[in-house]
Design a protein around this motif. Structure first.
Motif, PDB file in Angstrom:
ATOM      1  N   SER A   1       0.757  -1.391  -0.024  1.00 30.07           N
ATOM      2  CA  SER A   1      -0.025  -0.044   0.079  1.00 30.07           C
ATOM      3  C   SER A   1       0.670   1.218  -0.045  1.00 30.07           C
ATOM      4  O   SER A   1       0.540   2.188  -0.706  1.00 30.07           O
ATOM      5  CB  SER A   1      -0.783   0.165   1.241  1.00 30.07           C
ATOM      6  OG  SER A   1      -0.263   0.149   2.487  1.00 30.07           O
TER       7      SER A   1
ATOM      8  N   GLN B   1      -2.190   0.135  10.325  1.00 33.16           N
ATOM      9  CA  GLN B   1      -2.555  -1.294   9.497  1.00 33.16           C
ATOM     10  C   GLN B   1      -1.786  -2.418   9.947  1.00 33.16           C
ATOM     11  O   GLN B   1      -2.401  -3.515  10.057  1.00 33.16           O
ATOM     12  CB  GLN B   1      -2.455  -0.877   8.227  1.00 33.16           C
ATOM     13  CG  GLN B   1      -3.095   0.026   7.249  1.00 33.16           C
ATOM     14  CD  GLN B   1      -2.930   0.161   5.862  1.00 33.16           C
ATOM     15  OE1 GLN B   1      -2.349  -0.827   5.044  1.00 33.16           O
ATOM     16  NE2 GLN B   1      -3.138   1.438   5.136  1.00 33.16           N
TER      17      GLN B   1
ATOM     18  N   TRP C   1      -6.850   2.750   8.719  1.00 28.47           N
ATOM     19  CA  TRP C   1      -7.078   1.318   8.163  1.00 28.47           C
ATOM     20  C   TRP C   1      -8.286   1.045   7.596  1.00 28.47           C
ATOM     21  O   TRP C   1      -8.676  -0.274   7.029  1.00 28.47           O
ATOM     22  CB  TRP C   1      -6.765   0.453   9.247  1.00 28.47           C
ATOM     23  CG  TRP C   1      -7.534   0.261  10.498  1.00 28.47           C
ATOM     24  CD1 TRP C   1      -7.412   1.171  11.472  1.00 28.47           C
ATOM     25  CD2 TRP C   1      -8.673  -0.497  10.707  1.00 28.47           C
ATOM     26  NE1 TRP C   1      -8.434   0.842  12.639  1.00 28.47           N
ATOM     27  CE2 TRP C   1      -9.319  -0.161  12.000  1.00 28.47           C
ATOM     28  CE3 TRP C   1      -9.322  -1.653   9.996  1.00 28.47           C
ATOM     29  CZ2 TRP C   1     -10.312  -0.980  12.706  1.00 28.47           C
ATOM     30  CZ3 TRP C   1     -10.278  -2.228  10.788  1.00 28.47           C
ATOM     31  CH2 TRP C   1     -10.769  -1.846  11.806  1.00 28.47           C
TER      32      TRP C   1
ATOM     33  N   THR D   1     -10.143   1.571   4.923  1.00 26.83           N
ATOM     34  CA  THR D   1     -10.177   0.905   3.658  1.00 26.83           C
ATOM     35  C   THR D   1      -9.146   0.232   3.070  1.00 26.83           C
ATOM     36  O   THR D   1      -8.809   0.024   1.783  1.00 26.83           O
ATOM     37  CB  THR D   1     -10.324   2.247   2.616  1.00 26.83           C
ATOM     38  OG1 THR D   1      -9.184   3.167   2.873  1.00 26.83           O
ATOM     39  CG2 THR D   1     -11.743   3.039   3.195  1.00 26.83           C
ATOM     40  N   ALA D   2      -7.981   0.117   4.186  1.00 31.38           N
ATOM     41  CA  ALA D   2      -7.058  -0.922   3.852  1.00 31.38           C
ATOM     42  C   ALA D   2      -7.044  -2.398   3.120  1.00 31.38           C
ATOM     43  O   ALA D   2      -7.888  -3.349   3.777  1.00 31.38           O
ATOM     44  CB  ALA D   2      -6.167  -1.021   5.057  1.00 31.38           C
ATOM     45  N   THR D   3      -6.819  -2.555   1.807  1.00 37.69           N
ATOM     46  CA  THR D   3      -6.936  -3.834   1.278  1.00 37.69           C
ATOM     47  C   THR D   3      -6.079  -4.982   2.134  1.00 37.69           C
ATOM     48  O   THR D   3      -6.593  -6.157   2.251  1.00 37.69           O
ATOM     49  CB  THR D   3      -6.292  -3.835  -0.205  1.00 37.69           C
ATOM     50  OG1 THR D   3      -6.791  -2.760  -0.746  1.00 37.69           O
ATOM     51  CG2 THR D   3      -6.671  -4.990  -0.857  1.00 37.69           C
TER      52      THR D   3
ATOM     53  N   ALA E   1     -13.479   7.241   6.155  1.00 36.02           N
ATOM     54  CA  ALA E   1     -12.490   7.487   5.473  1.00 36.02           C
ATOM     55  C   ALA E   1     -12.157   8.478   4.652  1.00 36.02           C
ATOM     56  O   ALA E   1     -13.050   9.456   5.050  1.00 36.02           O
ATOM     57  CB  ALA E   1     -12.786   6.343   3.997  1.00 36.02           C
TER      58      ALA E   1
ATOM     59  N   ARG F   1     -12.467  10.679  -1.526  1.00 37.79           N
ATOM     60  CA  ARG F   1     -11.941  10.025  -2.435  1.00 37.79           C
ATOM     61  C   ARG F   1     -12.071  11.094  -3.766  1.00 37.79           C
ATOM     62  O   ARG F   1     -12.986  11.936  -3.813  1.00 37.79           O
ATOM     63  CB  ARG F   1     -12.996   8.857  -3.051  1.00 37.79           C
ATOM     64  CG  ARG F   1     -12.765   7.699  -1.730  1.00 37.79           C
ATOM     65  CD  ARG F   1     -13.110   6.516  -2.192  1.00 37.79           C
ATOM     66  NE  ARG F   1     -13.067   5.262  -1.484  1.00 37.79           N
ATOM     67  CZ  ARG F   1     -13.422   4.294  -1.605  1.00 37.79           C
ATOM     68  NH1 ARG F   1     -13.719   3.756  -2.933  1.00 37.79           N
ATOM     69  NH2 ARG F   1     -13.331   3.195  -0.600  1.00 37.79           N
TER      70      ARG F   1
ATOM     71  N   TYR G   1      -5.340  -2.997  -4.858  1.00 40.86           N
ATOM     72  CA  TYR G   1      -4.665  -2.778  -3.597  1.00 40.86           C
ATOM     73  C   TYR G   1      -4.558  -1.217  -3.242  1.00 40.86           C
ATOM     74  O   TYR G   1      -4.226  -0.797  -2.215  1.00 40.86           O
ATOM     75  CB  TYR G   1      -3.420  -3.281  -3.427  1.00 40.86           C
ATOM     76  CG  TYR G   1      -3.021  -4.228  -2.358  1.00 40.86           C
ATOM     77  CD1 TYR G   1      -2.328  -3.348  -1.292  1.00 40.86           C
ATOM     78  CD2 TYR G   1      -3.318  -5.517  -2.215  1.00 40.86           C
ATOM     79  CE1 TYR G   1      -2.028  -4.128  -0.097  1.00 40.86           C
ATOM     80  CE2 TYR G   1      -3.089  -6.031  -0.953  1.00 40.86           C
ATOM     81  CZ  TYR G   1      -2.511  -5.444   0.154  1.00 40.86           C
ATOM     82  OH  TYR G   1      -2.144  -6.068   1.367  1.00 40.86           O
TER      83      TYR G   1
ATOM     84  N   GLU H   1      -5.520   2.270  -2.347  1.00 45.05           N
ATOM     85  CA  GLU H   1      -6.510   2.973  -1.427  1.00 45.05           C
ATOM     86  C   GLU H   1      -6.787   4.642  -2.099  1.00 45.05           C
ATOM     87  O   GLU H   1      -6.097   5.357  -1.946  1.00 45.05           O
ATOM     88  CB  GLU H   1      -6.024   3.246  -0.087  1.00 45.05           C
ATOM     89  CG  GLU H   1      -5.684   1.870   0.597  1.00 45.05           C
ATOM     90  CD  GLU H   1      -5.071   1.867   1.877  1.00 45.05           C
ATOM     91  OE1 GLU H   1      -5.532   2.769   2.520  1.00 45.05           O
ATOM     92  OE2 GLU H   1      -4.198   1.312   2.119  1.00 45.05           O
TER      93      GLU H   1
END
Length: 855
Positions: A69, A280, A305, A307-309, A327, A330, A406, A408
């Motif tokens: 990330s 994370q 964290w 939206t952490a893949t 979050a 965007r 991955y 964000e």
């Protein structure tokens, strides 16, 4: 032999885990030349190796734990700089970059910061000590990063020495908003205060009041914990437990503390909601352990964290329960996705990140995308940073879909905004300078340069079509809104009931309380007119008193009737004073009732006078008989006035006028008397109008050529009708403190009209025409009127029938014109004698003998 192999393996591992970096360039993740260099700090590796619990030598160890990330965040900065270089934003000026890996350690980040501060064209390790850095020219003009607030605060304190701009893309600690301690720090994300306030509000609205909280043992975690406790108490939320984990993975106690935290969660079985302010890698280890221990809770995620893949791809992650998170905003990152598709075309000579990523991909070449992240993480834990095998060629599939999934979006967008904010600042500085020369400007000048001009207090930011929140237009705050700080995102609303604000206001102003004040010019004018009316009433009263026995006074109804009418006029004029000044409950209730009753009494008295005149000069026997039955002065006055008293009494009992506060006007508060009931107010005025109309009919019917009183009454009532008909639309459309003045003026007009028309002609006769004010003159007028009436009267059929029995009619055909003329004269003479006898008889029966002359 086997023992020897084991011994050699352990030696290699020990050697690997305690190997310090050879040169500072080991931590340079990526570089690119340019006229202006932008620095970058990213935690590309999650921890720094250490062979001991505490360091014994001042050595910077190498790092392990490649973070996909953060690798993508670094690429986002590179991509944003390339976008600027390929655009016309900085025409002819190229941006370069120098990106360092902080290894999630403060010490490594500070070492990189020293290199940022090194003097231009000198050795990178040379930082010159000066008392004034205003003209100092460091190699780097600005810094992007770092991600973690703990590291950002340490770096910012060093950059403050030269006021070098530092733009944070992920650091949300509220303390960083303190411009006294961090004057050169800027960020493209909101502080934790807003996030924590939203969390507490969400918890309160969801009905959760028994929760736990887990934070890190650093400035970010402690500040978040303290702020959350305050917000929780404000929202009546209780905290069952507070657990604090070590901030860095290099801390050997972190695994023990995670286990203790999970045991605490199990013990607190009634706690089903847990707020998590962690990084994370903390959450990754925490959730993996929680899955093993079958812990199922509601987790409130911070923006670190949410939206952490890396978290969402944990195997069986759904077993931990539900996650609700906050979050970052965007934006459109489609161009970044396109950049990832062509990542294999990116020059890698000065980009160690791509080499290391290639090495990890090569090691995990046969792993599915769903397991690729875990494979890279496991492989990177066993491999030193940037020690990729140079023999590995980059002729492999970059697995771009994996990178795209991955990424964000919130963090990528924030990094783009940070880079473009610096780009616009540099553009403004380079408009009058040759920025191809690296000495064109000092770093601290960028702090005063923005994409958009600073919005002053009284204005708000209005974002343009650009996706960059740093680019906006300034718009004035509308009326009743204000802003008291620079660059406020929106204007604040004033309390419209008590305060107001003009356009572009920096504060709310208290509304002025207004009413028809005694000092107001219009109030003074109407008071003068009211006082003048009272003087007229007193003067008329004196004149009538001194001429008590004259025919004019007697014809006006006598002194008692005149006194009653004059008293009513006096009260009407006096009632206007209750409309002026600060409204009180007493004045509100008094002013309308006083006017209504006194004016009704006045009209009732005039009604009896009109009826009396009509009776005196009516020669129709039937009408005269009806008027005799109707004419009861005292009964008429008491009945008409009593009805108005009942109306006003019911009004005061059931819907009395009260003081009202009118806040509908934008800048003032109007204190006014609310009528309580518009129906009652209209009934009162309507009743007066009905009486006035009846009086008008009687006066109109009783007007005669030589007797002017009925004409004057008619004219006075006409003035009343005109005034009040005009009053209705004006009163309905007028607002503000002058509404009472409208009614005052109408009262004065109608009062003056009736007073002048009723009494002024009589006063004129008394003072200027004394020869007319005698009994003989009045009788002469009456006889003259009677004779004139006989010559022109149109007798009713009944009267003609009664007289025809006593008159012998001759045939017109057998008589000439002379005979016809003679018969008309005889008929007129007999009619005159008949009318005089009937009138004298009726008058003598209707009124006392002493009033005959006054009729």
């Amino acid at each position: 032999m086997a023992f020897l192999i084991i011994l050699i393996t352990c030696f290699v591992i020990i050697l690997a885990t305690s190997q310090p970096c050879q040169t500072p360039d080991d931590f340079v993740a990526a570089t690119s030349p340019g006229h202006i260099i932008i620095g970058g700090l990213f935690a590309i590796h999650e921890k720094m190796l250490s062979s001991e619990d505490s360091p014994r030598r001042p050595q910077i160890q190498k790092c392990v734990g490649f973070e996909i990330s953060v690798f993508l965040q670094t690429l986002a900065m590179i991509h944003s700089i390339e976008m600027i270089n390929n655009s016309t934003l900085l025409s002819g000026v190229k941006l370069g970059y120098e990106i360092y890996d902080t290894c999630t350690e403060v010490t490594v980040a500070m070492a990189a910061t020293l290199r940022f501060l090194s003097k231009f064209n000198w050795s990178r390790e040379t930082v010159e000590f000066k008392c004034d850095y205003s003209s100092y020219m460091p190699r780097v003009k600005a810094v992007i990063g770092s991600g973690y607030s703990e590291i950002t605060m340490a770096v910012s304190r060093m950059l403050n020495l030269q006021l070098m701009p530092q733009v944070g893309y992920e650091s949300t600690a509220e303390i960083l908003s303190d411009k006294i301690r961090f004057p050169s720090f800027l960020r493209t994300v909101p502080s934790d205060f807003h996030q924590i306030k939203a969390m507490a509000h969400l918890i309160q609205k969801s009905g959760w009041n028994w929760i736990g909280i887990i934070t890190t043992d650093d400035d970010y975690g402690r500040l978040a914990l303290n702020t959350f406790i305050i917000q929780a108490e404000a929202n009546n939320v209780c905290i069952a437990f507070k657990e604090v984990l070590p901030a860095f993975l290099s801390d050997n106690t972190i695994e023990v503390r995670i286990n203790q935290t999970l045991e605490k969660i199990i013990l607190e079985a009634q706690v089903n909601v847990i707020v998590v302010f962690l990084r994370q890698f903390h959450v990754f280890d925490l959730f993996n352990k929680a899955i093993e221990m079958n812990i199922n809770k509601m987790w409130i995620a911070s923006d670190n964290w949410s939206t952490a893949t890396k978290i969402t791809t944990i195997p069986n992650v759904k077993k931990i329960g539900k996650v609700v998170g906050f979050a970052f905003r965007r934006g459109n990152i489609s161009s970044f996705h396109s950049f990832l598709q062509n990542l294999h075309l990116l020059p890698s000579d000065s980009n160690k990140l791509l080499h290391e990523y290639a090495m990890h991909l090569s090691a995990c070449a046969y792993v599915k995308d769903t397991d690729l992240s875990q494979c890279i993480s496991n492989h990177s834990q066993r491999t030193l940073a940037y020690k990729a095998n140079k023999a590995i060629e980059r002729k492999f599939v970059m697995r771009n879909d994996f990178l795209r999934d991955y990424a964000e979006p919130g963090l990528i967008h924030s990094i783009q905004l940070a880079v473009f904010a610096l780009g616009y600042a540099i553009r403004d500085l380079c408009q009058a300078r040759d920025c191809q020369n690296p000495n064109a400007f000092q770093p601290w000048e960028q702090i005063q340069s923005k994409c958009s001009k600073e919005c002053s207090p009284g204005q708000m930011k209005k974002t343009t079509r650009s996706q960059h929140i740093c680019c906006y237009e300034c718009e004035n705050c509308p009326e009743n809104h204000y802003s008291n700080q620079t660059d406020m995102p929106h204007c604040l609303l004033c309390n419209n009931k008590t305060h107001w604000a003009p356009v572009r206001s920096t504060m709310c102003f208290e509304k002025e309380v207004e009413y028809l004040n005694w000092n107001d010019s219009l109030a003074i004018l109407v008071l003068i007119l009211s006082l003048l009316g009272i003087i007229f009433v007193l003067v008329v009263g004196i004149i009538f008193t001194r001429n008590l026995n004259t025919p004019v006074v007697k014809s006006a109804g006598g002194l008692r009737v005149c006194y009653v009418i004059l008293l009513c006029h006096f009260l009407n004029f006096a009632s206007t004073s209750f409309f002026i000044g600060e409204p009180q409950d007493f004045t509100c209730k008094t002013r309308q009732t006083l006017f209504g009753v006194s004016f009704t009494l006045c009209i009732s008295c005039i009604l009896t006078k009109s009826l009396k005149i009509l009776l005196a000069f009516s020669f129709d026997p039937k009408l005269q008989k009806f008027l005799k039955c109707l004419y009861r002065p005292i009964l008429i006055i008491f009945t008409c006035t009593g009805i108005q008293v009942v109306i006003c009494t019911l009004w005061l009992i059931f819907a009395a006028p009260t003081v009202e506060v009118n806040v509908s006007l934008p800048r003032v508060i109007i204190l006014e008397c609310g009528e309580g009931s518009i129906l009652a107010f209209g009934t009162m005025l309507g009743y007066i109008a009905i009486l006035a109309f009846i009086c008008f009919i009687f006066a109109f019917k009783g007007r005669y050529e030589n007797y002017n009183e009925a004409k004057f009454i008619t004219f006075g009532l006409l003035i009343y009708f005109i005034a009040w008909i005009t009053f209705i639309p004006i009163y309905a459309t007028t607002f503000g403190k002058y509404v009472p003045a409208v009614e005052i003026i109408v009262i004065l007009i109608s009062n003056y009209g009736i007073l002048c028309c009723t009494f002024f002609p009589k006063c004129y006769v008394i003072i200027c025409k004394q020869e007319i004010n005698t009994k003989s003159a009045f009788l002469k007028i009456i006889y003259s009127y009677s004779f004139h009436s006989v010559s022109s009267i149109a007798l009713s059929p009944a009267s003609l029938d009664s007289m025809s029995s006593n008159i012998t009619m001759t045939n017109p055909s057998s008589s000439g014109k002379s005979a016809t003329r003679q018969k008309k004269k005889d008929l007129q003479a007999q009619a005159f004698a008949h009318i005089c006898r009937e009138n004298a008889t009726s008058v003598s029966k209707t009124l006392p003998r002493k009033r005959i002359s006054s009729i």
